[in-house]
Scaffold this motif. Structure first.
Motif, mmCIF file in Angstrom:
data_model
loop_
_atom_site.group_PDB
_atom_site.id
_atom_site.type_symbol
_atom_site.label_atom_id
_atom_site.label_comp_id
_atom_site.label_asym_id
_atom_site.label_seq_id
_atom_site.Cartn_x
_atom_site.Cartn_y
_atom_site.Cartn_z
ATOM 1 N N LEU A 94 -2.759 -11.159 -11.763
ATOM 2 C CA LEU A 94 -3.336 -11.925 -11.022
ATOM 3 C C LEU A 94 -2.737 -12.091 -9.430
ATOM 4 O O LEU A 94 -3.158 -12.084 -8.541
ATOM 5 N N LEU A 95 -1.389 -11.843 -9.456
ATOM 6 C CA LEU A 95 -0.440 -11.791 -8.508
ATOM 7 C C LEU A 95 -1.114 -10.193 -7.524
ATOM 8 O O LEU A 95 -0.844 -10.103 -6.385
ATOM 9 N N MET A 96 -0.981 -9.265 -8.310
ATOM 10 C CA MET A 96 -1.554 -8.161 -7.680
ATOM 11 C C MET A 96 -2.928 -8.181 -6.878
ATOM 12 O O MET A 96 -3.349 -7.716 -5.590
ATOM 13 N N PHE A 97 -3.930 -9.025 -7.502
ATOM 14 C CA PHE A 97 -5.292 -9.302 -7.052
ATOM 15 C C PHE A 97 -4.958 -10.142 -5.784
ATOM 16 O O PHE A 97 -5.560 -9.901 -4.540
ATOM 17 N N GLU A 98 -3.897 -11.245 -5.792
ATOM 18 C CA GLU A 98 -4.009 -12.019 -4.441
ATOM 19 C C GLU A 98 -3.156 -11.027 -3.265
ATOM 20 O O GLU A 98 -3.416 -11.271 -2.315
ATOM 21 N N LEU A 99 -2.420 -10.224 -3.793
ATOM 22 C CA LEU A 99 -1.559 -9.275 -2.619
ATOM 23 C C LEU A 99 -2.617 -8.622 -2.005
ATOM 24 O O LEU A 99 -2.815 -8.175 -0.793
ATOM 25 N N LEU A 100 -3.737 -7.871 -2.989
ATOM 26 C CA LEU A 100 -4.687 -7.042 -2.427
ATOM 27 C C LEU A 100 -5.612 -7.876 -1.677
ATOM 28 O O LEU A 100 -6.072 -7.356 -0.465
ATOM 29 N N VAL A 101 -6.004 -9.092 -1.662
ATOM 30 C CA VAL A 101 -6.845 -9.746 -0.932
ATOM 31 C C VAL A 101 -6.232 -10.177 0.444
ATOM 32 O O VAL A 101 -6.844 -10.049 1.387
ATOM 33 N N CYS A 102 -4.786 -10.680 0.230
ATOM 34 C CA CYS A 102 -4.327 -10.631 1.580
ATOM 35 C C CYS A 102 -4.303 -9.730 2.455
ATOM 36 O O CYS A 102 -4.487 -9.660 3.549
ATOM 37 N N ASP A 103 -3.614 -8.527 1.783
ATOM 38 C CA ASP A 103 -3.813 -7.365 2.593
ATOM 39 C C ASP A 103 -5.232 -6.748 3.245
ATOM 40 O O ASP A 103 -5.510 -6.035 4.349
ATOM 41 N N LYS A 104 -6.256 -6.997 2.210
ATOM 42 C CA LYS A 104 -7.666 -6.594 2.893
ATOM 43 C C LYS A 104 -7.992 -7.529 3.983
ATOM 44 O O LYS A 104 -8.597 -7.234 4.896
ATOM 45 N N ILE A 105 -7.748 -8.857 3.712
ATOM 46 C CA ILE A 105 -7.852 -9.738 4.859
ATOM 47 C C ILE A 105 -7.503 -9.409 6.188
ATOM 48 O O ILE A 105 -7.987 -9.184 7.354
ATOM 49 N N GLU A 106 -6.151 -8.914 6.141
ATOM 50 C CA GLU A 106 -5.262 -8.500 7.251
ATOM 51 C C GLU A 106 -5.614 -7.296 8.018
ATOM 52 O O GLU A 106 -5.677 -6.919 9.140
ATOM 53 N N SER A 107 -5.905 -6.461 7.131
ATOM 54 C CA SER A 107 -6.160 -5.144 7.614
ATOM 55 C C SER A 107 -7.421 -4.190 7.284
ATOM 56 O O SER A 107 -7.834 -3.319 8.149
ATOM 57 N N GLU A 108 -8.551 -4.735 6.453
ATOM 58 C CA GLU A 108 -9.622 -4.297 6.189
ATOM 59 C C GLU A 108 -9.774 -2.752 5.874
ATOM 60 O O GLU A 108 -10.377 -1.938 6.297
ATOM 61 N N ARG A 109 -8.592 -2.384 4.792
ATOM 62 C CA ARG A 109 -8.655 -0.850 4.732
ATOM 63 C C ARG A 109 -9.445 -0.363 3.495
ATOM 64 O O ARG A 109 -9.487 0.799 3.520
ATOM 65 N N TYR A 110 -9.823 -1.206 2.645
ATOM 66 C CA TYR A 110 -10.328 -0.629 1.430
ATOM 67 C C TYR A 110 -11.632 -1.467 1.266
ATOM 68 O O TYR A 110 -11.625 -2.626 1.733
ATOM 69 N N LEU A 111 -12.404 -1.312 0.185
ATOM 70 C CA LEU A 111 -13.625 -2.173 -0.167
ATOM 71 C C LEU A 111 -13.226 -3.211 -1.074
ATOM 72 O O LEU A 111 -12.120 -3.186 -1.791
#
Length: 339
Positions: A94-111
């Protein structure tokens, strides 16, 4: 107020999780409304705190487990320890998912579908975890939530990536089904509590517990349903409300969960290597609290000093009567002296 009775059934794990989620939802709504301009990495601070406590607690518990082998013979120690490790594994994913969400919102790098892969994996694994928890009489709230919402997570990822163009009311169909089932459960608890209140054979404690359960589940489910309706209309553009106002019913649910954590009981005793209930552990670690933990405080209303004097007089009289009762009773023997 009886402090010992208040903390006797206290579940610290649920208290920490629900408190962190309450603060996170508030910060996230304020950030979406641009009332705060913090980075999303800062907004997720309550989530990072929650996961840090989980990792620290499991690390200390594992150290105590391997350091003191004789502790493994205490009752269901193996089941508790395995439950802690399973919970740690789920929280790490679940921590991995939350890190990906935070990075996605900040960078918009992946789907978004890539972001939701850990959460979908947790949902599938949680089905087996729920079965194991039922067999060993363990709690599984987080695992059950993930297991019943696997289809909802897939719909969210596809809708955020634009692969489907459904309205948000349709996207939330799996969650509507879950909420309908929850409403049925709430209705059952209300009817059951009403029946117990009108049954004279049931004792007062059972009536009180059933009434509290019905009240708690009502304030838990109804606000979540209102939040879901407001969120779907907000995302579809049907209403113009701030995200803070939309999330306000959710605050009621989290506050209800925090209050219910004081009577939740249960909890894994191997977190931080405590091996006992939280209340017993705190009283053992801080002996000075034992004096206050065994004191019950009573708030009494006094209009003037007359009531206080009357009660003090009654107390003195009762003490005098008790003292008289405690005096030894000696026979009186009359001795007549001869003339």
């Amino acid at each position: 107020m009886n402090l010992q009775q208040l903390f006797q059934d206290f579940n610290p794990s649920k208290f920490v999780v629900h408190s962190c989620l309450l603060v996170f939802v508030a910060l996230f709504a304020l950030r979406l409304d641009n009332h705060v301009t913090w980075s999303f990495w800062c907004v997720f601070t309550p989530i990072w705190l929650w996961k840090s406590l989980v990792i620290m607690g499991a690390t200390v518990g594992s150290y105590v487990w391997w350091k003191y082998p004789h502790f493994r013979l205490e009752g269901e120690a193996y089941i508790h320890f395995k439950s802690m490790l399973i919970s740690l594994a789920i929280h790490l994913i679940l921590l991995m998912f939350e890190l990906l969400v935070c990075d996605k919102i900040e960078s918009e790098r992946y789907l978004w579908i890539l972001v939701f892969i850990p959460l979908i994996f947790i949902s599938i694994v949680s089905i087996a975890v729920c079965i194991w928890a039922v067999k060993h009489d363990r709690s599984f709230e987080l695992e059950l939530f993930c297991a019943v919402n696997v289809l909802q997570f897939i719909f969210l990822a596809l809708r955020l990536d634009g692969f489907i163009g459904w309205s948000w009311e349709v996207v939330f169909v799996p969650l509507w089904i879950v909420m309908c089932l929850s409403l049925v459960g709430v209705l059952y608890t209300i009817i059951f509590a009403a029946i117990l209140l009108r049954t004279p054979e049931v004792n007062a404690q059972q009536r009180k517990s059933s009434f509290q359960s019905a009240l708690g589940y009502t304030f838990l489910v109804i606000p979540i349903l209102i939040f879901q309706v407001l969120l779907a209309n907000k995302l579809d553009g049907d209403i113009k409300m701030s995200y803070t106002a939309v999330a306000s019913p959710l605050f009621v649910s989290f506050i209800t969960l925090i209050i219910m954590s004081f009577s939740a009981k249960g909890g894994n005793k191997w977190w931080f290597g405590m091996r006992k209930d939280f209340c017993s552990f705190v009283l053992g670690a801080c002996p000075l609290l034992q004096e206050y933990g065994n004191i019950a405080y009573n708030s009494e209303r006094r209009t003037n000093g007359v009531e206080l004097e009357q009660r003090s007089e009654k107390t003195e009289l009762s003490n005098i009567k008790k003292a008289d009762l405690l005096k030894p009773v000696l026979p009186i023997i009359s001795i007549e002296l001869p003339d």
